[in-house]
Write an enzyme that holds these catalytic residues in place. Structure first.
Site, PDB file in Angstrom:
ATOM      1  N   CYS A  82       0.849  -1.095  -0.065  1.00 47.45           N
ATOM      2  CA  CYS A  82      -0.071  -0.070   0.060  1.00 47.45           C
ATOM      3  C   CYS A  82       0.798   1.350   0.033  1.00 47.45           C
ATOM      4  CB  CYS A  82      -0.982  -0.252   1.239  1.00 47.45           C
ATOM      5  SG  CYS A  82      -2.261   1.108   1.061  1.00 47.45           S
ATOM      6  N   HIS A 199      -3.611  -5.617   1.193  1.00 49.04           N
ATOM      7  CA  HIS A 199      -2.719  -5.827   2.521  1.00 49.04           C
ATOM      8  C   HIS A 199      -2.719  -7.269   2.762  1.00 49.04           C
ATOM      9  CE1 HIS A 199      -2.287  -1.586   3.935  1.00 49.04           C
ATOM     10  NE2 HIS A 199      -3.462  -1.342   3.133  1.00 49.04           N
ATOM     11  N   GLU A 201      -0.959  -8.460   5.059  1.00 49.41           N
ATOM     12  CA  GLU A 201      -0.961  -8.813   6.571  1.00 49.41           C
ATOM     13  C   GLU A 201      -2.167  -8.909   7.100  1.00 49.41           C
ATOM     14  OE1 GLU A 201      -1.319  -4.529   6.017  1.00 49.41           O
ATOM     15  OE2 GLU A 201      -0.579  -6.206   4.858  1.00 49.41           O
TER      16      GLU A 201
END
Length: 228
Positions: A82, A199, A201
């Site tokens: 990002c 994302h 994660e």
């Protein structure tokens, strides 16, 4: 993980990385020059320096970015997520730029992307054209570049992820931000620097709604273990 003023996904990423046995995450402050012997650098999401000027523009001049650029030029893996993707573009480690989303609104939602290239150190655990459920959260994720850059990315198979529908069809309706060619992530020609807007994660555990992002980290750790 490099921590800039305004990073807000650094600890999310730290948590995801630390969940792997034998992996020790290291937080690197933006003013540092010592990379502490790390094997991989991750530039996390957030709003580095408040996104003043434009996203990633000021972070590119942080002292630690001198070391990150040199680290990448030596062939070591660098991942930008990002805002980290935005910093990689501003630093010249990847080609192109990111502008305001097509609808000029911040997007925070789950999206689907397809794996367009598996022969990278970041995607070896995925299947070709596999559909992943991974969230996005950005206001400036609209990838664009001059036609000749897009042509080079296509020619050299540097587009790693594309926005798609649930069946894996890369169609305009599945594009959340207006990115050219539905681009969600690209890699450099050498294959060691990856930037993506979604994302991983935030999709690293089933309880988060998806663990499709976990294999991206596993792929990196496989590569590091192989080198060692």
């Amino acid at each position: 993980m490099v921590v800039f003023p305004g990073s807000n996904c650094d600890h999310d990423t730290e948590h995801a990385v630390a969940s792997f046995r034998g992996i020790r995450p290291v937080m690197l402050w933006h003013n540092e020059h010592d990379l502490q012997g790390v094997d991989c650098i991750i530039l996390p999401g957030g709003f580095s320096y408040g996104d003043y000027l434009r996203a990633g523009a000021i972070a590119r001049f942080s002292p630690i970015m001198q070391e990150v650029i040199e680290f990448a030029r030596k062939g070591h893996p660098v991942l930008g997520i990002c805002n980290g993707f935005q910093v990689l573009l501003e630093s010249g480690l990847l080609e192109g730029a990111l502008s305001r989303n097509r609808d000029k609104k911040f997007i925070c939602s789950r999206t689907t992307i397809t794996v367009a290239k598996t022969s990278t150190l970041f995607t070896s655990r995925y299947l070709q054209d596999e559909v992943l459920s991974i969230p996005v959260a950005h206001g400036e994720g609209n990838y664009f570049a001059p036609p000749e850059v897009i042509e080079r990315l296509e020619e050299h198979n540097q587009i790693v992820f594309r926005y798609c529908d649930a069946e894996g069809n890369v169609v305009p309706e599945s594009n959340p931000n207006g990115s050219l060619h539905n681009i969600a992530g690209i890699i450099n020609r050498e294959g060691n620097v990856l930037g993506l807007m979604p994302h991983p994660e935030r999709a690293s555990e089933k309880r988060l709604g998806s663990d499709d992002g976990r294999r991206l980290f596993e792929s990196i750790f496989d590569y590091i273990a192989g080198r060692q």
